[in-house]
Design a protein around this motif. Structure first.
Motif, mmCIF file in Angstrom:
data_model
loop_
_atom_site.group_PDB
_atom_site.id
_atom_site.type_symbol
_atom_site.label_atom_id
_atom_site.label_comp_id
_atom_site.label_asym_id
_atom_site.label_seq_id
_atom_site.Cartn_x
_atom_site.Cartn_y
_atom_site.Cartn_z
ATOM 1 N N GLY A 17 0.650 -1.252 0.057
ATOM 2 C CA GLY A 17 0.019 -0.154 -0.041
ATOM 3 C C GLY A 17 0.820 1.359 0.074
ATOM 4 N N GLY A 19 -0.418 4.408 -0.012
ATOM 5 C CA GLY A 19 -1.128 5.504 0.433
ATOM 6 C C GLY A 19 -0.315 6.356 1.801
ATOM 7 N N GLY A 22 1.328 3.940 4.270
ATOM 8 C CA GLY A 22 2.242 2.984 3.735
ATOM 9 C C GLY A 22 3.858 3.607 3.361
ATOM 10 N N SER A 46 -3.974 7.327 -4.279
ATOM 11 C CA SER A 46 -4.950 7.180 -5.414
ATOM 12 C C SER A 46 -6.166 6.641 -4.742
ATOM 13 N N HIS A 47 -6.153 6.292 -3.572
ATOM 14 C CA HIS A 47 -7.453 5.949 -2.736
ATOM 15 C C HIS A 47 -7.564 7.021 -1.664
ATOM 16 N N ALA A 51 -8.601 11.588 -1.073
ATOM 17 C CA ALA A 51 -9.863 11.678 -1.079
ATOM 18 C C ALA A 51 -10.321 12.373 0.271
ATOM 19 N N SER A 52 -9.258 13.048 1.051
ATOM 20 C CA SER A 52 -9.790 13.594 2.528
ATOM 21 C C SER A 52 -10.412 14.941 2.333
ATOM 22 N N THR A 53 -10.599 15.578 3.601
ATOM 23 C CA THR A 53 -10.692 16.792 3.607
ATOM 24 C C THR A 53 -9.906 17.857 3.534
ATOM 25 N N LYS A 54 -8.772 17.186 3.367
ATOM 26 C CA LYS A 54 -7.239 17.913 3.291
ATOM 27 C C LYS A 54 -7.081 19.062 4.584
ATOM 28 N N GLY A 246 -17.127 9.196 2.798
ATOM 29 C CA GLY A 246 -17.328 10.686 3.038
ATOM 30 C C GLY A 246 -17.339 11.333 1.617
ATOM 31 N N THR A 286 -18.667 17.116 4.982
ATOM 32 C CA THR A 286 -18.674 15.724 4.159
ATOM 33 C C THR A 286 -19.898 14.846 4.831
ATOM 34 N N ARG A 334 -13.296 5.945 4.771
ATOM 35 C CA ARG A 334 -12.273 6.004 5.828
ATOM 36 C C ARG A 334 -12.035 4.552 6.503
ATOM 37 N N GLY A 370 -6.917 2.118 10.255
ATOM 38 C CA GLY A 370 -7.106 3.577 10.709
ATOM 39 C C GLY A 370 -5.874 4.290 10.254
ATOM 40 N N LEU A 373 -4.391 11.261 7.904
ATOM 41 C CA LEU A 373 -3.407 12.025 7.233
ATOM 42 C C LEU A 373 -2.294 12.777 8.034
ATOM 43 N N THR A 374 -3.149 13.236 9.047
ATOM 44 C CA THR A 374 -2.541 14.256 9.894
ATOM 45 C C THR A 374 -1.195 13.589 10.661
HETATM 46 C C1 LIG Z 1 -13.799 11.738 3.444
HETATM 47 C C2 LIG Z 1 -12.705 11.591 4.244
HETATM 48 C C3 LIG Z 1 -12.200 12.962 5.029
HETATM 49 C C4 LIG Z 1 -11.022 12.505 5.375
HETATM 50 N N1 LIG Z 1 -10.414 14.030 5.923
HETATM 51 C C5 LIG Z 1 -9.185 13.961 6.600
HETATM 52 C C6 LIG Z 1 -8.859 15.140 6.965
HETATM 53 O O1 LIG Z 1 -9.154 16.197 6.712
HETATM 54 N N2 LIG Z 1 -7.505 14.953 7.823
HETATM 55 C C7 LIG Z 1 -6.763 13.848 8.154
HETATM 56 O O2 LIG Z 1 -5.909 13.789 8.620
HETATM 57 N N3 LIG Z 1 -7.432 12.638 7.741
HETATM 58 C C8 LIG Z 1 -8.695 12.681 7.052
HETATM 59 N N4 LIG Z 1 -9.213 11.607 6.595
HETATM 60 C C9 LIG Z 1 -8.428 10.181 6.694
HETATM 61 C C10 LIG Z 1 -7.289 9.928 5.953
HETATM 62 O O3 LIG Z 1 -7.387 10.362 4.705
HETATM 63 C C11 LIG Z 1 -7.086 8.592 5.844
HETATM 64 O O4 LIG Z 1 -6.994 7.932 7.151
HETATM 65 C C12 LIG Z 1 -5.649 8.051 5.234
HETATM 66 O O5 LIG Z 1 -5.482 8.757 4.201
HETATM 67 C C13 LIG Z 1 -5.425 6.523 5.128
HETATM 68 O O6 LIG Z 1 -4.363 6.323 4.443
HETATM 69 P P1 LIG Z 1 -3.754 4.896 3.942
HETATM 70 O O7 LIG Z 1 -2.571 4.942 3.494
HETATM 71 O O8 LIG Z 1 -4.125 4.165 5.361
HETATM 72 O O9 LIG Z 1 -4.945 4.337 3.134
HETATM 73 P P2 LIG Z 1 -5.015 4.501 1.526
HETATM 74 O O10 LIG Z 1 -4.802 6.008 1.086
HETATM 75 O O11 LIG Z 1 -6.320 4.066 0.922
HETATM 76 O O12 LIG Z 1 -3.872 3.497 0.702
HETATM 77 C C14 LIG Z 1 -3.810 2.310 0.756
HETATM 78 C C15 LIG Z 1 -3.126 2.011 -0.392
HETATM 79 O O13 LIG Z 1 -3.205 0.342 -0.437
HETATM 80 C C16 LIG Z 1 -3.115 -0.042 -2.009
HETATM 81 N N5 LIG Z 1 -3.460 -1.376 -2.047
HETATM 82 C C17 LIG Z 1 -4.468 -2.032 -1.780
HETATM 83 N N6 LIG Z 1 -4.314 -3.302 -2.073
HETATM 84 C C18 LIG Z 1 -3.170 -3.529 -2.479
HETATM 85 C C19 LIG Z 1 -2.700 -4.523 -2.919
HETATM 86 N N7 LIG Z 1 -3.108 -6.023 -3.133
HETATM 87 N N8 LIG Z 1 -1.371 -4.514 -3.649
HETATM 88 C C20 LIG Z 1 -0.770 -3.263 -3.679
HETATM 89 N N9 LIG Z 1 -1.424 -2.427 -3.114
HETATM 90 C C21 LIG Z 1 -2.354 -2.421 -2.460
HETATM 91 C C22 LIG Z 1 -4.280 0.648 -2.426
HETATM 92 O O14 LIG Z 1 -4.312 1.080 -3.978
HETATM 93 C C23 LIG Z 1 -4.018 2.222 -1.841
HETATM 94 O O15 LIG Z 1 -3.330 3.139 -2.572
HETATM 95 C C24 LIG Z 1 -10.249 11.521 5.669
HETATM 96 C C25 LIG Z 1 -10.590 10.413 5.064
HETATM 97 C C26 LIG Z 1 -11.849 10.446 4.393
HETATM 98 C C27 LIG Z 1 -12.516 9.168 3.805
#
Ligand SMILES: Cc1cc2nc3c(=O)[nH]c(=O)nc-3n(C[C@H](O)[C@H](O)[C@H](O)COP(=O)(O)OP(=O)(O)OC[C@H]3O[C@@H](n4cnc5c(N)ncnc54)[C@H](O)[C@@H]3O)c2cc1C
Length: 554
Positions: A17, A19, A22, A46-47, A51-54, A246, A286, A334, A370, A373-374
Motif C-alpha cells: 500500500g 497511501g 504505507g 490514489s485511494h 479523498a480527504s478533507t485535506k 465521506g 462531508t 475512511r 485506521g 493523514l495528519t
Molecule cells: C472523507 C474523508 C475525509 C478525511 N479527512 C481527513 C482530514 O481532513 N484530515 C486527516 O488527517 N485525515 C482525513 N481522513 C483520513 C485519511 O485520509 C485516511 O485515514 C488516510 O489517508 C488513510 O491512508 P492509508 O495509507 O491508510 O490508505 P490509502 O490511502 O487508501 O492507501 C492504501 C493503498 O493500498 C493500496 N493497495 C490495496 N491493496 C493492494 C494490493 N493488493 N497490492 C498493492 N497495493 C494495494 C491501495 O491501492 C491504496 O493506494 C479523511 C478520510 C476520508 C474518507
C-alpha cells in the motif's frame, strides 16, 4: 501471463500500500537502515489519501469522545508538518458559528477550544478567540445567515493543499533513504511456510509480468483493502475494516463568499459540516455513511450531493445552490475498524497497529487499521518501533526533524519563495508567476523541473489548464516522480483537481509528451486518453463538462 521471476534479494520488510501510511512506514524503516520494498497496486495516494478533507488537524470533535491522546498526538504532528513540509501544509483559519439552535452551546464550544489550546500548548499558531455582538458578527461573517447567530469561535488548524503531493514527497524521501518503490504493482499471492509469510507474488499491472519477492516481515498498509490483502494470506482472518464513506463537493468561489473556513453543526444531523476555501473553489463536506460497495469505484451519490447542498442553502445567505453549480464531487472510504452496532460517527478514529502474532496469525505480519493523514508520521514511528523489535534491529526513528525533499535546506518558506522565484525566473527565462507556481508545489525541488527545459526549451510552454502549469512538469512526473499514466500525471502530480475542467483541456498535450517519453504508439496513447476521461467521469462526476466542451477542449 508470464511465469514469475524471483528477485535475488530478501527484503527485511515489504509494505503493501502506497497511501500516506504505507509510504510513511517505508520512509521510517528505510531511514532506520532496513531494506524495504513497497508495492502499490494503482498509484500513490490514489485511494483514501487522495479523498480527504485535506485538513491537518487535531480533530476538535474527537474531544467529545474523550480521545484526548489522539487529539494531542495529531496536534503535535500538525506542528511537525508545518516545520517539515511548509510548502505543502499551511495554516487555515477556522470559524465556528454558534446559533441559538446549535446542539453545542457557546460555553460547550468555548470549553472545547480551551482544551484544544491546552493540548497544543507548544504550537506556533495563534490561540483561539471568540467574537460576539450582532454588529461584529455581521462584519466578521458576512456570508452567513445571521438570524439566531449568537457568537463565533475562531481558531487555527492547517490545510494540506495537495495531499497527493504530500504522500508523494514522503514516498520520494523513502526512496532517497533506499526503499524500493513499485508503483502500479499489486500483491496477488503470498506464500506461508512454517507460520511465516516468506514470499510475495506481485503483478506488474503495466506489463502483466509477475515477480516474486522473499521477505522477512510484511506490513499490510492497504487501507480499506486490508481485509482483501489478508484474504491472500489465508481464509481465517476475522474482518478488520468497517469503512464509512465521506463525500465532498467543489463549487466555484463567489463574491461575498466565506474568506476563512467554516466549521458548522449540520442542521440535518448535528455532524460537522465544512465549507473550506481551496484555490478557486469551495470544498464542501462531508458525509459519513457505512460502505460495503466496490472499493475501487467510489463516488458521491445524488443523495449525498443533495444533503451537502441542503446544508449550504441553509447556512449561506446567498442560497439557491443547485446541482448544476457543483463543478465536481469526490468520495473516499475512511479506513475505520470494524465495530458492528456502533453509529458511524462513534467508531474510533484512533489507529490500531495489529500484530497478528499476538492473535494466532503469522509471526511476521502486521496490519494497519485506521490512521489519519495528519498523524501518518507518528503512526509510522510506532509501527517502525514494533518492526525493529520483531526483527531484532536496533535503530531509532529519524523522521521527526527531517524535512521532506521539497523543504530540504529551507528555513523560512515564504522568504525563500520570494527570493527563489525571482532567481529561477531570471535563470530559466520563465515568467515570475510560473516560477512561483512551481515553488508552491515542488518547494526546493522546483529548479529540478526547470533544468529539463535546458534541453527542451519548448517545455517552458504552458499547459492548457488553470492552475498555471508548464509542459516540463509532465516530463518531470514521468522521469522523477514514478508517474506511469495520464491520471497519475494530471490528477495526482499536477493537481488538476484545481482546474474547473479537471485537466481535460490539457489532456491531448499531456498524452503527446508522455507518448514521446514512454514510446506509446498511437493506439496506446488513445487508450490512455480514454482511461483518463473514464476516470474523471466515474470518480468525480463533473457536472459542467459543457462549459469545457464549449471551449472546444472537453
Ligand atoms: C472523507 C474523508 C475525509 C478525511 N479527512 C481527513 C482530514 O481532513 N484530515 C486527516 O488527517 N485525515 C482525513 N481522513 C483520513 C485519511 O485520509 C485516511 O485515514 C488516510 O489517508 C488513510 O491512508 P492509508 O495509507 O491508510 O490508505 P490509502 O490511502 O487508501 O492507501 C492504501 C493503498 O493500498 C493500496 N493497495 C490495496 N491493496 C493492494 C494490493 N493488493 N497490492 C498493492 N497495493 C494495494 C491501495 O491501492 C491504496 O493506494 C479523511 C478520510 C476520508 C474518507
Amino acid at each position: 501471463m508470464t511465469e514469475a521471476n524471483t528477485s535475488a534479494t530478501t527484503y527485511d520488510v515489504a509494505i503493501i500500500g502506497g497511501g500516506i501510511n504505507g509510504v510513511g512506514i517505508a520512509q521510517d524503516l528505510a531511514l532506520r537502515g532496513l531494506s524495504v520494498l513497497l508495492v502499490e497496486k494503482d498509484d500513490f495516494a490514489s485511494h483514501t489519501t487522495g479523498a480527504s478533507t485535506k485538513l491537518i488537524h487535531g480533530g476538535l470533535r474527537y474531544l467529545e469522545y474523550m480521545e484526548f491522546s489522539l487529539v494531542r498526538e495529531s496536534l503535535r504532528e500538525r506542528e511537525t508538518l508545518l516545520r517539515n513540509a511548509p510548502h505543502l501544509v499551511q495554516p487555515l483559519r477556522m470559524d465556528i458559528p454558534v446559533y441559538k439552535s446549535s446542539k453545542r452551546s457557546f460555553p460547550v464550544v468555548e470549553a472545547g477550544m480551551i482544551l484544544y489550546d491546552m493540548l497544543s500548548y507548544d504550537k506556533s499558531l495563534p490561540r483561539h478567540h471568540f467574537v460576539y455582538g450582532a454588529e461584529k458578527l455581521k462584519r466578521r461573517l458576512p456570508s452567513l445567515k445571521h438570524e439566531g447567530l449568537k457568537a463565533l469561535t475562531a481558531y487555527y488548524d492547517c490545510q494540506a493543499l495537495l495531499p497527493e503531493r504530500l504522500c508523494l514527497e514522503v514516498a520520494l524521501s523513502a526512496a532517497e533513504a533506499g526503499a524500493r518503490l513499485l508503483n502500479g504493482h499489486a500483491l496477488i499471492a503470498c506464500r506461508l511456510r512454517e507460520g511465516l509469510l516468506n514470499e510475495l507474488t506481485v503483478l506488474n499491472r503495466a506489463t502483466g509480468g509477475k515477480e516474486r519477492y522473499r521477505v522477512r516481515l510484511v506490513v499490510n498498509a492497504a487501507g480499506i483493502f486490508v481485509d482483501k490483502v489478508l484474504g491472500l494470506v489465508g481464509d481465517d482472518f476475522p474482518r478488520k475494516m468497517g469503512g464509512t464513506k465521506g463525500s465532498h463537493l467543489l463549487l466555484p468561489r463567489f463574491e461575498g463568499g466565506p474568506e476563512s473556513a467554516l466549521y458548522i453543526e449540520a442542521i440535518q444531523d448535528g455532524r460537522p459540516f465544512f465549507i473550506i476555501p481551496w484555490y478557486n473553489f469551495y470544498l464542501v463536506g462531508t458525509t459519513d455513511i457505512f460502505y460495503d460497495g466496490d472499493l475501487d469505484e467510489v463516488s458521491a451519490s445524488e443523495a449525498e450531493v443533495d444533503y451537502l447542498l441542503y446544508e449550504l442553502n441553509h447556512w449561506l445567505k446567498r442560497g439557491g445552490f443547485t446541482r448544476e453549480e457543483v463543478i465536481y464531487s469526490y468520495s473516499g472510504i475512511r479506513p475505520l475498524p470494524y465495530e458492528p452496532g456502533k453509529k458511524a460517527s462513534r467508531v474510533t478514529r484512533r489507529h490500531i497497529i495489529f500484530d497478528h502474532a499476538r492473535h494466532g496469525g503469522p509471526d511476521n505480519l502486521i496490519s494497519i487499521i485506521g490512521g489519519k493523514l495528519t498523524s501518518y508520521r507518528s503512526l509510522a514511528e510506532e509501527c517502525g518501533d514494533l518492526v525493529c523489535d520483531k526483527l531484532n534491529h536496533r535503530a531509532s526513528c529519524g523522521t521527526e526533524r527531517l524535512p521532506l525533499p521539497g523543504a530540504a535546506g529551507v528555513k523560512d518558506f515564504r522568504a525563500y519563495r520570494e527570493s527563489r522565484s525571482v532567481l529561477l525566473a531570471e535563470r530559466y527565462g520563465v515568467e515570475l508567476p510560473v516560477a512561483r507556481a512551481l515553488l508552491d508545489i515542488y518547494g526546493a525541488r522546483a529548479e529540478k523541473v526547470l533544468i529539463l527545459t535546458r534541453e527542451r526549451p519548448e517545455w517552458k510552454e504552458r499547459l492548457n489548464a488553470q492552475p498555471l502549469t508548464i509542459k516540463a512538469q509532465v516530463a518531470f512526473a514521468v522521469k522523477r516522480e514514478f508517474a506511469r499514466d495520464i491520471t497519475d500525471v494530471l490528477w495526482r502530480r499536477l493537481g488538476m483537481g484545481r482546474d474547473e475542467c479537471l485537466g481535460l483541456r490539457a489532456l491531448e498535450q499531456t498524452a503527446e509528451i508522455m507518448s514521446e517519453l514512454l514510446g506509446w504508439p498511437a493506439e496506446t496513447k488513445e487508450k490512455h486518453i480514454q482511461l483518463y476521461r473514464r476516470y474523471i467521469q466515474n470518480h468525480f462526476k463533473p457536472r459542467r463538462r459543457d462549459a469545457c466542451r464549449a471551449k472546444g477542449e472537453g
